[in-house]
Motif scaffolding. Structure first.
Motif, short mmCIF file in Angstrom:
data_model
loop_
_atom_site.label_atom_id
_atom_site.label_comp_id
_atom_site.label_asym_id
_atom_site.label_seq_id
_atom_site.Cartn_x
_atom_site.Cartn_y
_atom_site.Cartn_z
N LEU A 44 -46.05 -10.91 0.70
CA LEU A 44 -45.81 -11.02 2.04
C LEU A 44 -46.57 -12.37 2.76
CD1 LEU A 44 -44.25 -10.24 4.38
CD2 LEU A 44 -46.06 -8.55 4.70
N ASN A 45 -47.69 -12.62 2.15
CA ASN A 45 -48.50 -13.46 2.66
C ASN A 45 -47.85 -14.80 2.21
OD1 ASN A 45 -50.75 -14.61 4.12
ND2 ASN A 45 -51.62 -14.94 2.11
N GLU A 46 -47.21 -14.84 1.24
CA GLU A 46 -46.66 -16.27 0.93
C GLU A 46 -45.27 -16.43 1.32
OE1 GLU A 46 -46.36 -16.07 -3.43
OE2 GLU A 46 -48.62 -16.05 -3.89
N SER A 54 -36.02 0.43 4.22
CA SER A 54 -34.98 1.26 3.35
C SER A 54 -34.72 0.65 1.91
CB SER A 54 -33.86 1.68 4.16
OG SER A 54 -34.37 2.26 5.35
N LEU A 55 -35.03 1.29 0.81
CA LEU A 55 -34.63 0.57 -0.60
C LEU A 55 -33.87 1.63 -1.18
CD1 LEU A 55 -38.61 0.59 -1.25
CD2 LEU A 55 -37.04 -1.06 -0.17
N ASP A 56 -32.93 0.84 -1.99
CA ASP A 56 -31.66 1.51 -2.95
C ASP A 56 -32.18 1.06 -4.37
OD1 ASP A 56 -29.72 2.68 -4.31
OD2 ASP A 56 -28.16 1.25 -3.11
N ALA A 108 -50.83 1.68 -6.47
CA ALA A 108 -51.69 0.56 -5.78
C ALA A 108 -51.18 -0.68 -6.43
CB ALA A 108 -53.04 0.95 -6.16
N PRO A 109 -51.00 -0.90 -7.63
CA PRO A 109 -50.50 -2.35 -8.10
C PRO A 109 -49.38 -2.82 -7.33
CG PRO A 109 -51.15 -0.81 -10.04
CD PRO A 109 -50.96 -0.16 -9.04
N VAL A 110 -48.45 -2.08 -7.14
CA VAL A 110 -47.21 -2.51 -6.43
C VAL A 110 -47.51 -2.78 -4.91
CG1 VAL A 110 -44.74 -2.08 -5.83
CG2 VAL A 110 -45.73 -1.16 -7.87
N ALA A 111 -48.29 -1.88 -4.48
CA ALA A 111 -48.61 -2.19 -2.97
C ALA A 111 -49.44 -3.38 -2.74
CB ALA A 111 -49.41 -0.86 -2.38
N ARG A 171 -36.18 -11.73 6.03
CA ARG A 171 -35.91 -12.26 4.69
C ARG A 171 -37.25 -12.00 3.94
NH1 ARG A 171 -33.01 -14.90 1.17
NH2 ARG A 171 -33.63 -16.51 0.08
N ALA A 172 -38.43 -12.70 4.61
CA ALA A 172 -39.65 -12.56 3.96
C ALA A 172 -40.14 -11.05 3.44
CB ALA A 172 -40.63 -13.14 4.81
N LEU A 173 -39.74 -10.17 4.28
CA LEU A 173 -39.95 -8.83 3.95
C LEU A 173 -39.48 -8.12 2.75
CD1 LEU A 173 -40.36 -6.98 7.42
CD2 LEU A 173 -42.26 -7.32 5.70
N ARG A 174 -38.03 -8.68 2.71
CA ARG A 174 -37.25 -8.26 1.32
C ARG A 174 -37.64 -8.83 0.28
NH1 ARG A 174 -33.01 -8.84 5.63
NH2 ARG A 174 -32.51 -10.96 4.87
N LEU A 175 -37.72 -10.15 0.29
CA LEU A 175 -38.26 -10.83 -0.92
C LEU A 175 -39.75 -10.46 -1.36
CD1 LEU A 175 -37.32 -14.52 -0.03
CD2 LEU A 175 -36.22 -13.03 -1.64
N ALA A 176 -40.50 -9.99 -0.53
CA ALA A 176 -41.62 -9.61 -0.95
C ALA A 176 -41.64 -8.26 -1.70
CB ALA A 176 -42.76 -9.51 0.43
N ILE A 177 -40.85 -7.41 -1.21
CA ILE A 177 -40.90 -5.99 -1.73
C ILE A 177 -40.02 -5.85 -3.20
CG2 ILE A 177 -39.09 -5.39 -0.40
CD1 ILE A 177 -41.88 -3.22 -1.87
N SER A 178 -39.25 -7.08 -3.25
CA SER A 178 -38.10 -6.99 -4.00
C SER A 178 -39.13 -7.68 -5.47
CB SER A 178 -37.08 -7.85 -3.93
OG SER A 178 -36.18 -7.22 -2.85
#
Length: 372
Positions: A135-137, A178-180, A125-128, A31-38
Protein backbone atom coordinates in the motif's frame (compact mmCIF):
# COMPACT_ATOMS: atom_id res chain seq x y z
CA UNK A 1 8.55 -1.14 -51.78
CA UNK A 2 5.79 1.40 -52.39
CA UNK A 3 3.25 -1.10 -51.00
CA UNK A 4 5.39 -1.66 -47.97
CA UNK A 5 5.70 2.05 -47.43
CA UNK A 6 1.94 2.43 -47.69
CA UNK A 7 1.46 -0.30 -45.12
CA UNK A 8 3.98 1.38 -42.80
CA UNK A 9 2.15 4.69 -43.04
CA UNK A 10 -1.16 2.96 -42.40
CA UNK A 11 0.23 1.15 -39.35
CA UNK A 12 1.52 4.42 -37.91
CA UNK A 13 -1.86 6.06 -38.32
CA UNK A 14 -3.65 3.12 -36.74
CA UNK A 15 -1.16 3.04 -33.88
CA UNK A 16 -1.97 6.66 -33.01
CA UNK A 17 -5.52 5.65 -32.16
CA UNK A 18 -4.56 2.75 -29.89
CA UNK A 19 -5.24 3.31 -26.14
CA UNK A 20 -2.15 3.81 -24.07
CA UNK A 21 -1.52 2.63 -20.51
CA UNK A 22 -2.85 4.93 -17.84
CA UNK A 23 -0.13 6.98 -16.17
CA UNK A 24 0.63 6.52 -12.52
CA UNK A 25 -0.92 9.91 -11.82
CA UNK A 26 -4.36 8.40 -12.58
CA UNK A 27 -4.04 5.95 -9.69
CA UNK A 28 -6.97 6.33 -7.30
CA UNK A 29 -7.03 5.41 -3.59
CA UNK A 30 -9.47 2.57 -4.29
CA UNK A 31 -7.28 1.07 -7.01
CA UNK A 32 -4.21 1.42 -4.78
CA UNK A 33 -5.96 -0.59 -2.06
CA UNK A 34 -7.11 -3.30 -4.46
CA UNK A 35 -3.66 -3.72 -5.96
CA UNK A 36 -1.99 -3.79 -2.54
CA UNK A 37 -4.11 -6.58 -1.06
CA UNK A 38 -4.14 -8.64 -4.27
CA UNK A 39 -0.37 -8.51 -4.69
CA UNK A 40 0.30 -9.12 -0.99
CA UNK A 41 -1.88 -12.26 -0.83
CA UNK A 42 -0.54 -13.66 -4.11
CA UNK A 43 3.16 -13.04 -3.45
CA UNK A 44 3.24 -14.25 0.15
CA UNK A 45 0.96 -17.31 0.30
CA UNK A 46 -0.18 -17.72 -3.33
CA UNK A 47 -3.78 -16.76 -2.57
CA UNK A 48 -5.65 -15.40 -5.62
CA UNK A 49 -8.43 -13.05 -4.61
CA UNK A 50 -10.45 -10.19 -6.03
CA UNK A 51 -11.91 -7.12 -4.35
CA UNK A 52 -15.61 -6.71 -5.13
CA UNK A 53 -16.41 -3.99 -2.61
CA UNK A 54 -14.69 -1.35 -0.52
CA UNK A 55 -15.44 1.62 1.72
CA UNK A 56 -13.36 4.48 3.10
CA UNK A 57 -14.68 6.41 6.12
CA UNK A 58 -13.29 8.85 8.68
CA UNK A 59 -14.51 7.99 12.18
CA UNK A 60 -13.67 8.67 15.78
CA UNK A 61 -12.09 5.97 17.89
CA UNK A 62 -15.49 5.02 19.31
CA UNK A 63 -16.89 4.83 15.80
CA UNK A 64 -14.11 2.47 14.74
CA UNK A 65 -14.71 0.21 17.74
CA UNK A 66 -18.44 0.08 16.94
CA UNK A 67 -17.64 -1.18 13.42
CA UNK A 68 -15.64 -4.16 14.71
CA UNK A 69 -17.07 -7.62 15.45
CA UNK A 70 -16.21 -10.02 18.23
CA UNK A 71 -15.39 -12.84 15.76
CA UNK A 72 -12.74 -10.80 13.91
CA UNK A 73 -9.03 -11.33 14.55
CA UNK A 74 -7.60 -7.95 15.62
CA UNK A 75 -3.90 -7.21 15.13
CA UNK A 76 -2.26 -3.99 16.23
CA UNK A 77 -0.45 -1.78 13.70
CA UNK A 78 2.66 0.01 14.97
CA UNK A 79 5.31 2.43 13.76
CA UNK A 80 8.48 1.95 15.75
CA UNK A 81 7.39 1.87 19.39
CA UNK A 82 4.15 3.80 18.76
CA UNK A 83 0.78 2.07 18.53
CA UNK A 84 -1.08 3.63 15.57
CA UNK A 85 -4.10 1.51 14.71
CA UNK A 86 -5.32 -1.99 13.97
CA UNK A 87 -6.12 -4.50 11.26
CA UNK A 88 -9.24 -6.70 11.47
CA UNK A 89 -9.42 -10.06 9.63
CA UNK A 90 -12.71 -11.93 9.53
CA UNK A 91 -12.92 -15.73 10.12
CA UNK A 92 -13.20 -16.60 6.41
CA UNK A 93 -10.06 -14.69 5.38
CA UNK A 94 -8.23 -16.07 8.40
CA UNK A 95 -9.15 -19.65 7.41
CA UNK A 96 -8.06 -19.11 3.78
CA UNK A 97 -4.66 -17.81 4.85
CA UNK A 98 -4.14 -20.83 7.10
CA UNK A 99 -5.28 -23.32 4.42
CA UNK A 100 -2.91 -21.90 1.81
CA UNK A 101 0.06 -22.17 4.19
CA UNK A 102 -0.81 -25.63 5.53
CA UNK A 103 -2.47 -27.44 2.59
CA UNK A 104 -1.48 -25.31 -0.40
CA UNK A 105 -5.07 -24.88 -1.66
CA UNK A 106 -8.48 -23.75 -0.52
CA UNK A 107 -11.33 -25.93 0.60
CA UNK A 108 -14.77 -25.53 -0.93
CA UNK A 109 -16.32 -25.70 2.54
CA UNK A 110 -16.73 -22.48 4.49
CA UNK A 111 -14.79 -22.08 7.70
CA UNK A 112 -16.42 -23.02 10.99
CA UNK A 113 -16.50 -20.47 13.82
CA UNK A 114 -13.77 -20.98 16.38
CA UNK A 115 -11.71 -19.03 18.87
CA UNK A 116 -8.77 -16.96 17.63
CA UNK A 117 -5.34 -18.25 18.69
CA UNK A 118 -1.86 -16.78 18.69
CA UNK A 119 -0.92 -19.21 15.88
CA UNK A 120 -3.59 -17.63 13.69
CA UNK A 121 -2.06 -14.19 14.20
CA UNK A 122 1.43 -15.52 13.43
CA UNK A 123 0.25 -17.10 10.14
CA UNK A 124 -1.59 -13.93 9.10
CA UNK A 125 1.28 -11.55 9.96
CA UNK A 126 3.29 -12.03 6.70
CA UNK A 127 0.29 -11.15 4.53
CA UNK A 128 -0.62 -8.21 6.75
CA UNK A 129 2.91 -6.80 6.65
CA UNK A 130 3.07 -7.28 2.88
CA UNK A 131 -0.26 -5.46 2.48
CA UNK A 132 1.06 -2.42 4.41
CA UNK A 133 4.28 -2.40 2.38
CA UNK A 134 2.46 -2.74 -0.95
CA UNK A 135 0.00 0.00 0.00
CA UNK A 136 2.91 2.35 0.68
CA UNK A 137 4.08 1.73 -2.92
CA UNK A 138 0.76 1.74 -4.78
CA UNK A 139 -0.62 4.80 -2.95
CA UNK A 140 2.08 7.15 -4.26
CA UNK A 141 0.41 10.18 -5.84
CA UNK A 142 -2.97 9.52 -4.18
CA UNK A 143 -4.68 10.77 -1.04
CA UNK A 144 -3.32 7.70 0.78
CA UNK A 145 0.32 8.58 0.07
CA UNK A 146 2.34 8.14 3.26
CA UNK A 147 -0.71 6.94 5.19
CA UNK A 148 0.75 3.48 5.84
CA UNK A 149 4.46 4.29 5.59
CA UNK A 150 6.86 2.83 8.18
CA UNK A 151 4.11 0.62 9.64
CA UNK A 152 3.96 -3.06 10.47
CA UNK A 153 1.69 -5.37 12.43
CA UNK A 154 2.35 -6.00 16.11
CA UNK A 155 0.77 -8.02 18.87
CA UNK A 156 -2.81 -9.31 18.56
CA UNK A 157 -5.59 -7.51 20.42
CA UNK A 158 -7.98 -9.56 22.51
CA UNK A 159 -11.28 -7.86 21.61
CA UNK A 160 -12.71 -4.56 20.33
CA UNK A 161 -13.10 -3.27 23.89
CA UNK A 162 -9.41 -3.93 24.62
CA UNK A 163 -8.48 -2.15 21.38
CA UNK A 164 -10.45 0.92 22.46
CA UNK A 165 -8.52 1.07 25.73
CA UNK A 166 -5.03 1.05 24.17
CA UNK A 167 -5.48 3.02 20.94
CA UNK A 168 -4.94 6.79 21.12
CA UNK A 169 -8.00 8.96 20.77
CA UNK A 170 -8.48 10.91 17.56
CA UNK A 171 -9.81 10.73 14.00
CA UNK A 172 -9.20 7.46 12.13
CA UNK A 173 -9.52 6.48 8.49
CA UNK A 174 -11.25 3.10 8.35
CA UNK A 175 -10.78 1.14 5.11
CA UNK A 176 -12.96 -1.93 4.55
CA UNK A 177 -12.25 -4.39 1.69
CA UNK A 178 -14.70 -7.14 0.68
CA UNK A 179 -12.82 -10.11 -0.81
CA UNK A 180 -13.82 -13.02 -3.06
CA UNK A 181 -11.57 -16.10 -3.05
CA UNK A 182 -12.88 -17.60 -6.31
CA UNK A 183 -14.08 -20.92 -4.91
CA UNK A 184 -17.64 -21.69 -3.97
CA UNK A 185 -19.25 -18.87 -2.04
CA UNK A 186 -16.28 -18.16 0.17
CA UNK A 187 -15.88 -14.46 0.76
CA UNK A 188 -14.04 -12.52 3.46
CA UNK A 189 -13.32 -9.05 4.71
CA UNK A 190 -10.28 -7.03 5.74
CA UNK A 191 -10.38 -3.76 7.70
CA UNK A 192 -7.54 -1.32 8.31
CA UNK A 193 -7.81 1.63 10.71
CA UNK A 194 -5.01 4.21 10.99
CA UNK A 195 -4.95 7.88 12.02
CA UNK A 196 -6.49 10.08 9.34
CA UNK A 197 -3.48 12.41 9.05
CA UNK A 198 -0.01 11.01 9.47
CA UNK A 199 3.35 12.78 9.15
CA UNK A 200 5.99 10.02 9.08
CA UNK A 201 9.57 10.89 9.83
CA UNK A 202 11.40 11.67 6.59
CA UNK A 203 14.90 10.27 6.18
CA UNK A 204 17.02 11.83 3.38
CA UNK A 205 17.60 9.43 0.50
CA UNK A 206 21.25 10.44 0.23
CA UNK A 207 21.76 9.65 3.92
CA UNK A 208 20.71 6.02 4.45
CA UNK A 209 22.50 5.79 7.75
CA UNK A 210 20.97 9.06 8.92
CA UNK A 211 24.41 10.34 9.82
CA UNK A 212 22.99 13.86 9.95
CA UNK A 213 21.39 13.15 13.32
CA UNK A 214 23.12 16.20 14.81
CA UNK A 215 21.19 18.55 12.54
CA UNK A 216 17.98 16.64 13.21
CA UNK A 217 18.53 16.78 16.95
CA UNK A 218 19.38 20.48 16.72
CA UNK A 219 16.19 21.19 14.80
CA UNK A 220 14.11 19.22 17.28
CA UNK A 221 15.57 21.10 20.25
CA UNK A 222 15.09 24.49 18.64
CA UNK A 223 11.55 23.50 17.72
CA UNK A 224 10.64 22.76 21.35
CA UNK A 225 8.11 25.06 22.94
CA UNK A 226 9.42 27.56 25.51
CA UNK A 227 6.82 29.21 27.74
CA UNK A 228 7.50 32.80 28.79
CA UNK A 229 5.37 35.03 31.02
CA UNK A 230 5.24 38.77 30.41
CA UNK A 231 5.10 40.29 33.92
CA UNK A 232 4.08 43.93 34.17
CA UNK A 233 3.97 44.35 37.96
CA UNK A 234 3.98 42.34 41.19
CA UNK A 235 2.37 43.54 44.36
CA UNK A 236 1.17 42.32 47.75
CA UNK A 237 -2.39 42.87 48.90
CA UNK A 238 -4.19 41.93 52.13
CA UNK A 239 -6.60 39.03 51.84
CA UNK A 240 -9.47 41.18 53.00
CA UNK A 241 -8.84 43.59 50.12
CA UNK A 242 -8.57 40.73 47.64
CA UNK A 243 -11.94 39.37 48.74
CA UNK A 244 -13.54 42.79 48.22
CA UNK A 245 -12.35 43.19 44.62
CA UNK A 246 -15.21 43.92 42.23
CA UNK A 247 -15.55 44.09 38.49
CA UNK A 248 -14.31 47.37 37.08
CA UNK A 249 -12.27 48.34 40.12
CA UNK A 250 -9.08 50.24 39.32
CA UNK A 251 -5.92 49.06 41.06
CA UNK A 252 -3.04 51.54 40.94
CA UNK A 253 0.32 50.14 39.90
CA UNK A 254 2.81 52.48 41.47
CA UNK A 255 6.09 52.90 39.64
CA UNK A 256 4.97 50.88 36.61
CA UNK A 257 5.85 52.08 33.12
CA UNK A 258 5.52 50.68 29.62
CA UNK A 259 9.20 49.75 29.85
CA UNK A 260 8.70 47.73 33.05
CA UNK A 261 7.79 44.48 31.29
CA UNK A 262 9.89 41.45 32.25
CA UNK A 263 9.87 38.17 30.33
CA UNK A 264 10.12 35.44 32.97
CA UNK A 265 10.85 31.76 32.34
CA UNK A 266 9.10 28.79 33.99
CA UNK A 267 11.74 28.73 36.74
CA UNK A 268 11.05 32.36 37.70
CA UNK A 269 14.29 33.66 36.17
CA UNK A 270 14.06 36.93 34.25
CA UNK A 271 15.07 36.25 30.65
CA UNK A 272 14.97 39.80 29.33
CA UNK A 273 13.09 43.08 29.57
CA UNK A 274 10.58 44.43 27.09
CA UNK A 275 8.40 47.40 26.25
CA UNK A 276 4.60 47.20 26.22
CA UNK A 277 2.81 48.23 23.05
CA UNK A 278 0.32 47.16 20.38
CA UNK A 279 0.54 45.25 17.11
CA UNK A 280 -2.35 44.64 14.71
CA UNK A 281 -4.77 45.89 17.36
CA UNK A 282 -3.54 43.49 20.03
CA UNK A 283 -1.24 43.85 22.99
CA UNK A 284 2.39 43.07 22.22
CA UNK A 285 5.82 43.45 23.77
CA UNK A 286 9.09 44.46 22.13
CA UNK A 287 12.30 42.98 23.47
CA UNK A 288 14.60 45.72 24.69
CA UNK A 289 17.74 43.76 25.64
CA UNK A 290 19.62 40.84 24.18
CA UNK A 291 18.80 37.18 24.73
CA UNK A 292 19.79 35.42 27.94
CA UNK A 293 22.38 32.67 27.93
CA UNK A 294 21.24 29.11 28.50
CA UNK A 295 22.57 27.82 31.80
CA UNK A 296 22.95 24.18 32.72
CA UNK A 297 21.39 23.12 35.99
CA UNK A 298 23.63 21.44 38.58
CA UNK A 299 23.45 17.64 38.47
CA UNK A 300 21.92 17.44 41.94
CA UNK A 301 19.20 19.90 40.97
CA UNK A 302 18.43 18.65 37.48
CA UNK A 303 15.48 16.58 38.65
CA UNK A 304 14.55 18.65 41.69
CA UNK A 305 11.26 20.57 41.52
CA UNK A 306 11.62 24.25 40.84
CA UNK A 307 10.52 26.33 43.86
CA UNK A 308 7.91 29.01 43.22
CA UNK A 309 9.18 32.58 42.80
CA UNK A 310 9.34 34.67 45.94
CA UNK A 311 7.91 38.17 45.90
CA UNK A 312 10.51 40.70 47.06
CA UNK A 313 9.32 44.01 48.43
CA UNK A 314 11.84 46.76 47.79
CA UNK A 315 11.87 49.61 50.29
CA UNK A 316 11.85 53.17 48.91
CA UNK A 317 15.20 54.79 48.38
CA UNK A 318 16.51 56.68 51.42
CA UNK A 319 18.10 60.16 51.04
CA UNK A 320 21.83 60.13 50.66
CA UNK A 321 23.57 61.43 53.82
CA UNK A 322 27.08 62.74 54.19
CA UNK A 323 29.53 60.95 56.39
CA UNK A 324 30.29 62.63 59.74
CA UNK A 325 33.80 64.21 60.02
CA UNK A 326 36.45 62.02 61.51
CA UNK A 327 37.05 62.57 65.21
CA UNK A 328 40.52 63.75 66.25
CA UNK A 329 42.85 61.15 67.64
CA UNK A 330 43.20 61.66 71.42
CA UNK A 331 46.39 61.23 73.36
CA UNK A 332 46.96 60.56 77.00
CA UNK A 333 46.83 63.67 79.14
CA UNK A 334 50.27 64.71 80.43
CA UNK A 335 51.13 63.93 84.00
CA UNK A 336 48.48 61.27 84.45
CA UNK A 337 50.04 58.49 86.56
CA UNK A 338 49.58 54.94 85.57
CA UNK A 339 47.46 53.14 88.09
CA UNK A 340 48.14 49.66 89.28
CA UNK A 341 46.16 47.22 91.26
CA UNK A 342 46.27 47.92 95.00
CA UNK A 343 48.58 45.51 96.86
CA UNK A 344 47.04 42.80 98.91
CA UNK A 345 43.74 42.78 96.99
CA UNK A 346 42.89 39.19 96.35
CA UNK A 347 40.71 38.22 93.43
CA UNK A 348 37.25 37.48 94.68
CA UNK A 349 34.44 35.56 93.05
CA UNK A 350 30.75 36.06 93.45
CA UNK A 351 29.37 33.64 95.96
CA UNK A 352 26.48 31.51 94.83
CA UNK A 353 23.21 33.06 95.81
CA UNK A 354 24.85 36.38 96.84
CA UNK A 355 22.67 39.31 95.89
CA UNK A 356 24.33 42.21 94.11
CA UNK A 357 24.21 45.50 96.10
CA UNK A 358 25.30 49.06 95.46
CA UNK A 359 27.70 50.94 97.75
CA UNK A 360 25.78 53.08 100.26
CA UNK A 361 27.01 56.28 101.83
CA UNK A 362 28.38 55.99 105.38
CA UNK A 363 26.04 57.12 108.11
CA UNK A 364 26.33 60.80 108.77
CA UNK A 365 28.04 61.48 105.47
CA UNK A 366 26.32 63.85 103.14
CA UNK A 367 25.52 62.97 99.56
CA UNK A 368 28.09 65.30 98.04
CA UNK A 369 30.99 63.77 100.02
CA UNK A 370 29.73 60.32 99.27
CA UNK A 371 29.57 61.15 95.66
CA UNK A 372 33.14 62.47 95.75
Amino acid sequence: MPETDDHSVLRRKLRQGEPTAAPAADMSPGRALRLAISRAADRTVGLRLTVFGQSDDVLTLDGVIDELNADQMLISVTSGDDLLGLMAIDPELRACLIEMQTMGNLSAVAAEPRRVTSADAALAAPVADAFLAMLNETAVGTQLAGWASETRVGAPLECPRAAGLVLPDGAYRLVRLSLDFGIGERQGELCLALPEHRHPRAVPKDDPGNVGWRDTFHDQVLGAQANLNAVLHKMRMPMAQVENLVLGQVIPLSGTRVTSIKLVGPDGRVITTARLGKMAGQRAVRVETGHADMLDMPPDQAEAPVPPPVDVIVAPDLPVTQDAPDLPVTQDAPGMPVTQDAPGMAATQDAAGMAMTQDAAAPGQDLESAAS
